[in-house]
Write a protein that holds these residues in place. Structure first.
Motif, PDB file in Angstrom:
ATOM      1  N   ASP A 252      37.808  61.874  51.723  1.00  0.00           N
ATOM      2  CA  ASP A 252      39.002  62.659  51.418  1.00  0.00           C
ATOM      3  C   ASP A 252      39.895  61.990  50.374  1.00  0.00           C
ATOM      4  OD1 ASP A 252      40.163  60.636  52.894  1.00  0.00           O
ATOM      5  OD2 ASP A 252      40.810  61.930  54.545  1.00  0.00           O
TER       6      ASP A 252
ATOM      7  N   THR B  61      41.679  55.175  52.609  1.00  0.00           N
ATOM      8  CA  THR B  61      41.176  54.504  53.808  1.00  0.00           C
ATOM      9  C   THR B  61      39.958  55.259  54.334  1.00  0.00           C
ATOM     10  OG1 THR B  61      42.568  55.787  55.304  1.00  0.00           O
ATOM     11  CG2 THR B  61      43.482  53.715  54.480  1.00  0.00           C
TER      12      THR B  61
ATOM     13  N   ASP C 192      38.466  56.528  57.520  1.00  0.00           N
ATOM     14  CA  ASP C 192      38.800  56.772  58.919  1.00  0.00           C
ATOM     15  C   ASP C 192      37.512  56.844  59.758  1.00  0.00           C
ATOM     16  OD1 ASP C 192      37.818  59.520  58.936  1.00  0.00           O
ATOM     17  OD2 ASP C 192      39.635  60.041  57.840  1.00  0.00           O
TER      18      ASP C 192
ATOM     19  N   ASN D 112      41.870  59.371  50.468  1.00  0.00           N
ATOM     20  CA  ASN D 112      43.218  58.931  50.840  1.00  0.00           C
ATOM     21  C   ASN D 112      43.366  57.407  50.821  1.00  0.00           C
ATOM     22  OD1 ASN D 112      41.846  58.148  53.129  1.00  0.00           O
ATOM     23  ND2 ASN D 112      43.128  59.299  54.558  1.00  0.00           N
TER      24      ASN D 112
ATOM     25  N   ASP E 240      35.059  56.997  51.544  1.00  0.00           N
ATOM     26  CA  ASP E 240      36.386  57.604  51.638  1.00  0.00           C
ATOM     27  C   ASP E 240      36.289  59.016  51.058  1.00  0.00           C
ATOM     28  OD1 ASP E 240      39.076  58.146  51.850  1.00  0.00           O
ATOM     29  OD2 ASP E 240      39.636  56.953  50.089  1.00  0.00           O
TER      30      ASP E 240
END
Length: 99
Positions: free
Chosen positions: A8, A12, A14, A10, A6
Motif C-alpha cells: 500500500d 511500513t 504490516d 505507506n 509494502d
C-alpha cells in the motif's frame, strides 16, 4: 520483509502485507505446508490422477476454455471463422469444441 512487500506504499510492512508476501514467495506445496500448515493454492487438481475428466463433456470443455481466458457465451456470438481464430490464438484446437 523488504520494502518491496509494502503493497500500500505507506512506508511500513504490516502483518497482512507480510503474510501475502510470504504466500507469494511459496514455490511448492511443501513450502506452503511448512509455512502455513496447509496446501494453499497447491492443493488443486492433479490431472494425471483425475480419472473423471472427460474431454467430450461440455462442463470440462468450458473449464478448458475458461482456463484460456475464454467464455462459451462470448464465443457463441462470434461467426465460425472469428471463433476458430480466437481458439487457435489461445492454443486450443477448434475441432474439439462444439458451438
Amino acid at each position: 520483509m523488504d520494502d518491496c512487500m509494502d503493497f500500500d506504499g505507506n512506508g511500513t510492512v504490516d502483518p497482512a502485507e507480510e503474510f501475502w508476501g510470504e504466500e507469494m514467495l511459496c514455490g511448492s506445496r511443501e513450502e506452503h505446508n511448512a509455512l502455513f500448515g496447509d496446501d494453499g493454492d497447491f492443493g488443486g487438481i492433479e490431472w494425471e490422477d483425475h480419472d473423471d475428466f472427460d474431454e467430450d463433456s461440455e462442463e470440462d470443455s468450458d473449464f478448458e476454455l475458461e482456463s484460456a481466458g475464454l467464455f462459451r457465451e462470448d464465443l457463441e456470438f462470434m461467426d465460425e471463422d472469428e471463433r476458430r481464430e480466437v481458439l487457435e490464438e489461445a492454443g486450443l484446437d477448434p475441432e474439439e469444441f462444439e458451438f
